[in-house]
Every structure is written in structure tokens, then in C-alpha cells.
Design a protein around this motif. Structure first.
Motif, PDB file in Angstrom:
ATOM      1  N   GLU A 195       0.822  -1.207   0.000  1.00 10.13           N
ATOM      2  CA  GLU A 195       0.000   0.000   0.000  1.00 10.13           C
ATOM      3  C   GLU A 195       0.858   1.260   0.000  1.00 10.13           C
ATOM      4  O   GLU A 195       0.553   2.225  -0.724  1.00 10.13           O
ATOM      5  N   ILE A 196       1.917   1.275   0.786  1.00  6.37           N
ATOM      6  CA  ILE A 196       2.799   2.448   0.795  1.00  6.37           C
ATOM      7  C   ILE A 196       3.407   2.656  -0.592  1.00  6.37           C
ATOM      8  O   ILE A 196       3.490   3.791  -1.086  1.00  6.37           O
ATOM      9  N   GLY A 197       3.831   1.571  -1.236  1.00 11.01           N
ATOM     10  CA  GLY A 197       4.355   1.681  -2.595  1.00 11.01           C
ATOM     11  C   GLY A 197       3.334   2.256  -3.557  1.00 11.01           C
ATOM     12  O   GLY A 197       3.644   3.110  -4.400  1.00 11.01           O
ATOM     13  N   ALA A 198       2.077   1.815  -3.428  1.00  8.92           N
ATOM     14  CA  ALA A 198       1.018   2.330  -4.300  1.00  8.92           C
ATOM     15  C   ALA A 198       0.778   3.808  -4.056  1.00  8.92           C
ATOM     16  O   ALA A 198       0.539   4.585  -5.003  1.00  8.92           O
ATOM     17  N   ALA A 199       0.836   4.233  -2.803  1.00  7.28           N
ATOM     18  CA  ALA A 199       0.644   5.652  -2.491  1.00  7.28           C
ATOM     19  C   ALA A 199       1.752   6.510  -3.107  1.00  7.28           C
ATOM     20  O   ALA A 199       1.486   7.587  -3.657  1.00  7.28           O
ATOM     21  N   LEU A 200       2.979   6.044  -3.021  1.00 13.12           N
ATOM     22  CA  LEU A 200       4.089   6.804  -3.597  1.00 13.12           C
ATOM     23  C   LEU A 200       3.978   6.876  -5.113  1.00 13.12           C
ATOM     24  O   LEU A 200       4.257   7.925  -5.721  1.00 13.12           O
ATOM     25  N   ARG A 201       3.547   5.799  -5.726  1.00 14.40           N
ATOM     26  CA  ARG A 201       3.347   5.827  -7.189  1.00 14.40           C
ATOM     27  C   ARG A 201       2.241   6.807  -7.568  1.00 14.40           C
ATOM     28  O   ARG A 201       2.352   7.516  -8.580  1.00 14.40           O
ATOM     29  N   LEU A 202       1.197   6.862  -6.755  1.00 15.87           N
ATOM     30  CA  LEU A 202       0.106   7.796  -7.020  1.00 15.87           C
ATOM     31  C   LEU A 202       0.593   9.233  -6.927  1.00 15.87           C
ATOM     32  O   LEU A 202       0.230  10.091  -7.750  1.00 15.87           O
ATOM     33  N   LEU A 203       1.428   9.532  -5.937  1.00 17.39           N
ATOM     34  CA  LEU A 203       1.958  10.888  -5.803  1.00 17.39           C
ATOM     35  C   LEU A 203       2.790  11.273  -7.025  1.00 17.39           C
ATOM     36  O   LEU A 203       2.680  12.402  -7.535  1.00 17.39           O
ATOM     37  N   ARG A 204       3.591  10.361  -7.525  1.00 12.01           N
ATOM     38  CA  ARG A 204       4.369  10.637  -8.736  1.00 12.01           C
ATOM     39  C   ARG A 204       3.441  10.798  -9.939  1.00 12.01           C
ATOM     40  O   ARG A 204       3.637  11.686 -10.784  1.00 12.01           O
ATOM     41  N   ALA A 205       2.421   9.961 -10.030  1.00  7.11           N
ATOM     42  CA  ALA A 205       1.497  10.031 -11.164  1.00  7.11           C
ATOM     43  C   ALA A 205       0.723  11.344 -11.166  1.00  7.11           C
ATOM     44  O   ALA A 205       0.460  11.920 -12.234  1.00  7.11           O
TER      45      ALA A 205
ATOM     46  N   ASP B  62       1.812  14.222 -10.122  1.00  5.92           N
ATOM     47  CA  ASP B  62       2.736  15.239 -10.638  1.00  5.92           C
ATOM     48  C   ASP B  62       2.844  15.156 -12.160  1.00  5.92           C
ATOM     49  O   ASP B  62       2.833  16.175 -12.861  1.00  5.92           O
ATOM     50  N   GLU B  63       2.977  13.933 -12.649  1.00  9.92           N
ATOM     51  CA  GLU B  63       3.091  13.757 -14.110  1.00  9.92           C
ATOM     52  C   GLU B  63       1.835  14.247 -14.820  1.00  9.92           C
ATOM     53  O   GLU B  63       1.907  14.912 -15.859  1.00  9.92           O
ATOM     54  N   ALA B  64       0.677  13.925 -14.260  1.00  6.21           N
ATOM     55  CA  ALA B  64      -0.582  14.347 -14.874  1.00  6.21           C
ATOM     56  C   ALA B  64      -0.724  15.866 -14.887  1.00  6.21           C
ATOM     57  O   ALA B  64      -1.359  16.436 -15.792  1.00  6.21           O
ATOM     58  N   ALA B  65      -0.136  16.531 -13.913  1.00  2.00           N
ATOM     59  CA  ALA B  65      -0.188  17.990 -13.845  1.00  2.00           C
ATOM     60  C   ALA B  65       0.906  18.647 -14.678  1.00  2.00           C
ATOM     61  O   ALA B  65       0.991  19.881 -14.712  1.00  2.00           O
ATOM     62  N   GLY B  66       1.727  17.834 -15.339  1.00  2.00           N
ATOM     63  CA  GLY B  66       2.810  18.386 -16.144  1.00  2.00           C
ATOM     64  C   GLY B  66       3.967  18.931 -15.327  1.00  2.00           C
ATOM     65  O   GLY B  66       4.783  19.710 -15.830  1.00  2.00           O
ATOM     66  N   ARG B  67       4.058  18.505 -14.100  1.00  4.65           N
ATOM     67  CA  ARG B  67       5.114  18.988 -13.203  1.00  4.65           C
ATOM     68  C   ARG B  67       6.387  18.200 -13.443  1.00  4.65           C
ATOM     69  O   ARG B  67       6.353  16.964 -13.516  1.00  4.65           O
ATOM     70  N   PRO B  68       7.537  18.864 -13.556  1.00  4.71           N
ATOM     71  CA  PRO B  68       8.793  18.115 -13.674  1.00  4.71           C
ATOM     72  C   PRO B  68       9.061  17.301 -12.413  1.00  4.71           C
ATOM     73  O   PRO B  68       8.572  17.646 -11.326  1.00  4.71           O
ATOM     74  N   ARG B  69       9.814  16.228 -12.574  1.00  7.60           N
ATOM     75  CA  ARG B  69      10.083  15.362 -11.420  1.00  7.60           C
ATOM     76  C   ARG B  69      10.749  16.163 -10.307  1.00  7.60           C
ATOM     77  O   ARG B  69      11.752  16.843 -10.529  1.00  7.60           O
ATOM     78  N   ARG B  70      10.166  16.096  -9.146  1.00 10.84           N
ATOM     79  CA  ARG B  70      10.721  16.797  -7.993  1.00 10.84           C
ATOM     80  C   ARG B  70      11.267  15.780  -6.997  1.00 10.84           C
ATOM     81  O   ARG B  70      10.934  14.592  -7.043  1.00 10.84           O
ATOM     82  N   ARG B  71      12.071  16.250  -6.083  1.00 11.29           N
ATOM     83  CA  ARG B  71      12.691  15.357  -5.113  1.00 11.29           C
ATOM     84  C   ARG B  71      11.639  14.914  -4.095  1.00 11.29           C
ATOM     85  O   ARG B  71      10.900  15.733  -3.542  1.00 11.29           O
ATOM     86  N   LEU B  72      11.576  13.615  -3.850  1.00 18.23           N
ATOM     87  CA  LEU B  72      10.624  13.047  -2.908  1.00 18.23           C
ATOM     88  C   LEU B  72      11.397  12.375  -1.779  1.00 18.23           C
ATOM     89  O   LEU B  72      12.188  11.463  -2.016  1.00 18.23           O
ATOM     90  N   VAL B  73      11.146  12.838  -0.575  1.00 21.03           N
ATOM     91  CA  VAL B  73      11.768  12.285   0.630  1.00 21.03           C
ATOM     92  C   VAL B  73      10.718  11.492   1.390  1.00 21.03           C
ATOM     93  O   VAL B  73       9.688  12.042   1.801  1.00 21.03           O
ATOM     94  N   ALA B  74      10.934  10.198   1.561  1.00 19.77           N
ATOM     95  CA  ALA B  74      10.054   9.370   2.382  1.00 19.77           C
ATOM     96  C   ALA B  74      10.463   9.511   3.841  1.00 19.77           C
ATOM     97  O   ALA B  74      11.657   9.487   4.164  1.00 19.77           O
ATOM     98  N   SER B  75       9.479   9.671   4.706  1.00 16.88           N
ATOM     99  CA  SER B  75       9.764   9.778   6.132  1.00 16.88           C
ATOM    100  C   SER B  75       8.689   9.048   6.906  1.00 16.88           C
ATOM    101  O   SER B  75       7.593   8.781   6.401  1.00 16.88           O
ATOM    102  N   GLY B  76       9.002   8.730   8.134  1.00 15.29           N
ATOM    103  CA  GLY B  76       8.031   8.072   8.991  1.00 15.29           C
ATOM    104  C   GLY B  76       8.600   7.891  10.380  1.00 15.29           C
ATOM    105  O   GLY B  76       9.816   7.986  10.597  1.00 15.29           O
ATOM    106  N   TRP B  77       7.701   7.630  11.310  1.00 16.89           N
ATOM    107  CA  TRP B  77       8.055   7.500  12.719  1.00 16.89           C
ATOM    108  C   TRP B  77       7.612   6.133  13.233  1.00 16.89           C
ATOM    109  O   TRP B  77       6.524   5.670  12.914  1.00 16.89           O
TER     110      TRP B  77
END
Length: 277
Positions: free
Chosen positions: A123-133, A135-150
Motif C-alpha cells: 500500500e505504501i508503494g502504491a501511495a508513492l506511485r500515485l503521488l508521482r502520477a 505530478d506527471e498528470a499535472a505536467g510537473r517536472p520530477r521533484r525530489r521526494l523524501v520518504a519519512s516516517g516515525w
């Protein structure tokens, strides 16, 4: 004296060694405070809440964005030993990073025992893919993504370094070897298999090379939590991987997140450094 080897502890002692709530007297008050602050933030920024990334009720993302357009993105995963809490309660963790110019996504996931840890990781992998998708759908260039958690989220953030969506990770008070967890009462809900211990323990995975990871923990945490962080960081260092260890003095398993909420806190500053690359 050195801390006892977890493999020599009986069941009761091992349960106590991982009982973060029992070790921190004000843990319930801390959680209540986060929920209250998070509710305020969600009320002030309602436009991008509850973004679905999968079919289950908890497969939702809350996305808090500034005005920068292409700001780096911090994706935060909550803790609770994979079986407690919710993303809605941790929205206040966005306050520090937002003030520093980052966008922040809070990722929810299905809890055990309804989901296995393998399913949660998927599920976490799917969420990260959705966030990238998005951005792509909005025409946004690839930005740096930092995964974090506690806590459990720190484990999931470390695990996410295997996936191409992630550029760096900030892992806070996490679990990096699941073998001790399998011997505790926590496993009644998790039902970890030997295969899951091998394939879902960041300590046991090679992963992608070159992904910077900052491993943070409090010096007032339980010894087992401190050991897990030190061992994971040491293994990465021995393998020549970028990143480092960030021990925070005077912080326990719960107070450590003060350093994320405050813009000048060590965790918010570490997130900014990772986001800048």
C-alpha cells in the motif's frame, strides 16, 4: 553494562523492551495533542484531503502544499506498530516542513490484522506511485521526494528506499529488523512469517544503491529502539551508503516528533537537507 541481547530475553522482557507507550508516561497526552493540532491544520487546508490511492478505506493521502509550485515533497507515514493510529492524527507533522518550503503528504494504510505487513508495504508503494502520477498528470517536472516516517512508519520509510519513486529517506525511531517483533505480543496481530522477516526487514535488504537515509532516534528511547537505529545506520555506513545517524538528546519515542513540528527542529531541518539533496 551493555544492553541485553534481545535473543536472550524471555517473552515478558522482550515485550517490555518494545513497549514504547508503557515507557513514556505522557504518551497518551502526546497523541491527543497531535490529534488536536492536526484537526486544526486539516480544517484550515481542506482542499487536498482524502486523496484515494487504493480500494480500502484507509488508502488515502492528505496533501498539504505551499505556493512554490515545484517544491520538494516529504511523504510521511505514521507509526503505531502497524496496528494503531491514523494519518489524520499526524497532520501536524507537516507544520515544520511546510514552514521550510516543502510540500507534505500524509499517507494512510490499512492496519493489522486486517492487512498483513506485506500488504501494508504494498500500500505504501502504491501511495508513492500515485503521488508521482499526480505530478506527471499535472505536467510537473520530477521533484525530489523524501520518504519519512516515525516508529512503524520509520520502518516503512526505510523499506521504501527500494522503490524508484523515492530519492531520500528520513527514518525516525524505526524498526529495521523484524525478527525481535516476531517474538513479542505485537505479532498476534501482525502474524509475521519467516519470509516476511527476511524480505521486509531493511537490515536484511540490499535495496537501491545511493539513496541517502538519515536515521534519527532519541537518546531517551528504549534501548532496543536505540540499538535498532544504531545497527541500521552502521550497516549502511559499512556498505558505503550515503546518509548518517541523528541521535537527539533528551528525547523519548514521542517527544522526538517535537523536532519535526518545529521549523527549527532537528528533524525538520534534516528533512530540508535531504530535500535539497
Amino acid at each position: 553494562m551493555p544492553d541485553a541481547d534481545w535473543r536472550t530475553l524471555d517473552a515478558d522482557a522482550l515485550d517490555r523492551a518494545y513497549d514504547n507507550r508503557g515507557a513514556v508516561a505522557d504518551s497518551a497526552a502526546r497523541l491527543a495533542g497531535w490529534r488536536a493540532r492536526s484537526a486544526v491544520l486539516r480544517a484550515e487546508r481542506p482542499g487536498t484531503l482524502d486523496i484515494p490511492y487504493g480500494p480500502r478505506p484507509r488508502n488515502r493521502i492528505d496533501l498539504f502544499e505551499g505556493d512554490g509550485g515545484n517544491a520538494p515533497l516529504l511523504a510521511f507515514v505514521h507509526g503505531g506498530y502497524w496496528q494503531r493510529n491514523a494519518r489524520e492524527d499526524f497532520g501536524c507533522m507537516a507544520l515544520g516542513p511546510l514552514a521550510l518550503g516543502l510540500d507534505v503528504a500524509l499517507i494512510g494504510y490499512t492496519l493489522a490484522p486486517e492487512a498483513t505487513l506485506s500488504e501494508i508495504a504494498d500500500e505504501i508503494g502504491a501511495a508513492l506511485r500515485l503521488l508521482r502520477a499526480r505530478d506527471e498528470a499535472a505536467g510537473r517536472p520530477r521533484r525530489r521526494l523524501v520518504a519519512s516516517g516515525w516508529s512503524a512508519g520509520g520502518h516503512l520509510a526505510a523499506l521504501s528506499c527500494q522503490w524508484p519513486e523515492v530519492d531520500a529517506a528520513l527514518c525516525i525511531s524505526g524498526i529495521y529488523d523484524l525478527a525481535p517483533i516476531r517474538r513479542t505480543g505485537l505479532n498476534e496481530a501482525l502474524r509475521l512469517t519467516e519470509d516476511e522477516v527476511a524480505t521486509l526487514s531493511p537490515m536484511r535488504l540490499g535495496g537501491r544503491r545511493g539513496v541517502p537515509v538519515t536515521v534519527a532516534y532519541g537518546l531517551c528511547e528504549l534501548p532496543e529502539l536505540q540499538r535498532q537505529s544504531r545497527d541500521y545506520a552502521a550497516l549502511r555506513q559499512a556498505s558505503g551508503e550515503p546518509g548518517g545517524l541523528l541521535p537527539l538528546a533528551a528525547h523519548d519515542h514521542f517527544s522526538i516528533l517535537d523536532a519535526m513540528i518545529a521549523p527549527d527542529g532537528a528533524l525538520a531541518q534534516a528533512a530540508l537537507a535531504l530535500a535539497r539533496g
